[in-house]
Motif scaffolding. Structure first.
Motif, PDB file in Angstrom:
ATOM      1  N   SER A 143      17.100  -9.639 -48.514  1.00  0.00           N
ATOM      2  CA  SER A 143      18.034 -10.260 -49.463  1.00  0.00           C
ATOM      3  C   SER A 143      19.296  -9.426 -49.617  1.00  0.00           C
ATOM      4  O   SER A 143      20.329  -9.938 -50.069  1.00  0.00           O
ATOM      5  N   LEU A 185      20.083  -7.409 -51.793  1.00  0.00           N
ATOM      6  CA  LEU A 185      20.490  -7.195 -53.176  1.00  0.00           C
ATOM      7  C   LEU A 185      20.429  -5.696 -53.485  1.00  0.00           C
ATOM      8  O   LEU A 185      19.473  -5.019 -53.121  1.00  0.00           O
ATOM      9  N   LEU A 207      22.483 -11.967 -48.058  1.00  0.00           N
ATOM     10  CA  LEU A 207      22.876 -12.363 -49.409  1.00  0.00           C
ATOM     11  C   LEU A 207      22.767 -13.867 -49.643  1.00  0.00           C
ATOM     12  O   LEU A 207      22.837 -14.311 -50.793  1.00  0.00           O
ATOM     13  N   GLY A 244      19.710 -13.506 -51.194  1.00  0.00           N
ATOM     14  CA  GLY A 244      19.951 -12.805 -52.452  1.00  0.00           C
ATOM     15  C   GLY A 244      20.458 -13.725 -53.544  1.00  0.00           C
ATOM     16  O   GLY A 244      20.000 -13.673 -54.694  1.00  0.00           O
ATOM     17  N   ALA A 249      28.958 -13.791 -52.728  1.00  0.00           N
ATOM     18  CA  ALA A 249      28.607 -12.383 -52.564  1.00  0.00           C
ATOM     19  C   ALA A 249      29.089 -11.971 -51.181  1.00  0.00           C
ATOM     20  O   ALA A 249      28.846 -12.674 -50.199  1.00  0.00           O
ATOM     21  N   LEU A 283      29.322  -9.425 -47.920  1.00  0.00           N
ATOM     22  CA  LEU A 283      28.396  -8.550 -47.211  1.00  0.00           C
ATOM     23  C   LEU A 283      29.118  -7.770 -46.126  1.00  0.00           C
ATOM     24  O   LEU A 283      30.118  -8.224 -45.575  1.00  0.00           O
ATOM     25  N   HIS A 288      28.106  -6.019 -50.878  1.00  0.00           N
ATOM     26  CA  HIS A 288      26.831  -5.328 -50.699  1.00  0.00           C
ATOM     27  C   HIS A 288      26.611  -5.019 -49.224  1.00  0.00           C
ATOM     28  O   HIS A 288      26.913  -5.835 -48.356  1.00  0.00           O
TER      29      HIS A 288
END
Length: 280
Positions: A11, A13, A120, A123, A228, A230, A257
């Motif tokens: 994920s 996260l 993600l 996520g 999100a 990445l 992330h």
């Protein structure tokens, strides 16, 4: 009726987000340089990049065992009535199968969902599940909402180098050489539970423009979005540039992330992209 949310390390996260939303994450494994490492805990993607470029054998990955999932479920059920376990696409990993075997031990108190995505994209699905659980939605209702959202979700990224796609057998050596000479940047998407080609761009600037335009169009089409961003090692600045390029677009940003070792092995250093879902 309280519901605990479980996902896995693909994920991507961060520990902070998992803590914020009360999500438990079960690590996958990476076999590299003769050692078995827990994804996100025992090894960082940069170590893989350095080792592979030095000629070490390409890493392989494996899912957690049913016993490992059962231990996490048992712990979660000490403080919750039910568990919702959301995982990497079954077409990319056997993780869902392990989770389903473990769930049989708990008499219907654990539901397992195949997210049909990764990184993600997964996520964001776990975060949505955690929010719905906090709002008091029943387990069946949360599963139904995740299934409703899945077809509209989007995960798109590009890589800085073709070397790692070549090393992992995703493209031939001739194609990698020609692509490198022409400065081709592949655009990759998750569709139908698999990572597929989403086109190609001539140069880094064009790749950024295409990702930015696609993201802006998605936000406009859905009247907003949750996003999100990445990246792999070396791609943090470009991930932030992608976010900044959206200007005043109306979307919720869950931040940038780093991709974990399992997915990063294929993407290589300097990769970046965005995961999108419709707004809540």
């Amino acid at each position: 009726m309280t519901i605990a949310i479980v996902t896995d390390s693909t994920s991507d996260l961060s520990p902070q987000l998992c803590g914020q939303y009360g999500i438990r994450s079960v690590p996958l494994y990476v076999l590299f340089d003769g050692k078995l490492h827990k994804d996100g805990l025992d090894i960082r993607p940069a170590e893989l990049f350095t080792g592979v470029r030095a000629g070490k054998k390409t890493p392989s990955t494996s899912q957690p065992s049913p016993a490992e999932f059962a231990a996490v479920y048992r712990e979660a059920l000490e403080g919750a009535d039910e568990v919702l376990s959301v995982h990497i696409s079954s077409l990319l990993s056997g993780t869902v199968g392990s989770a389903q075997l473990a769930a049989q031990e708990f008499g219907g108190r654990v539901a397992v969902v195949d997210s049909r995505t990764v990184s993600l994209g997964l996520g964001l699905r776990a975060v949505r599940a955690a929010e719905l659980a906090r709002e008091g939605r029943p387990l069946a209702g949360i599963v139904a909402e995740l299934e409703r959202v899945a077809p509209a979700a989007d995960l798109r990224f590009t890589v800085d180098t073709l070397d790692f796609l070549r090393i992992n057998g995703r493209i031939g050596g001739g194609a990698a050489l020609l692509g490198g000479l022409l400065n081709i940047k592949p655009l990759l998407v998750v569709q139908g539970g698999r990572v597929e080609s989403g086109g190609r761009a001539r140069g880094s600037k064009k790749a950024m423009q295409e990702l930015s335009a696609h993201t802006a169009a998605y936000i406009a089409r859905h009247g907003g979005a949750r996003a999100a961003f990445l990246y792999t090692a070396g791609g943090e600045a470009t991930a932030q540039e992608l976010a900044d390029s959206l200007g005043g677009a109306a979307y919720e940003n869950l931040g940038a992330h780093e991709i974990g070792a399992v997915v990063a092995t294929h993407a290589g250093p300097g990769a970046y992209g965005v995961a999108l879902e419709p707004p809540r």
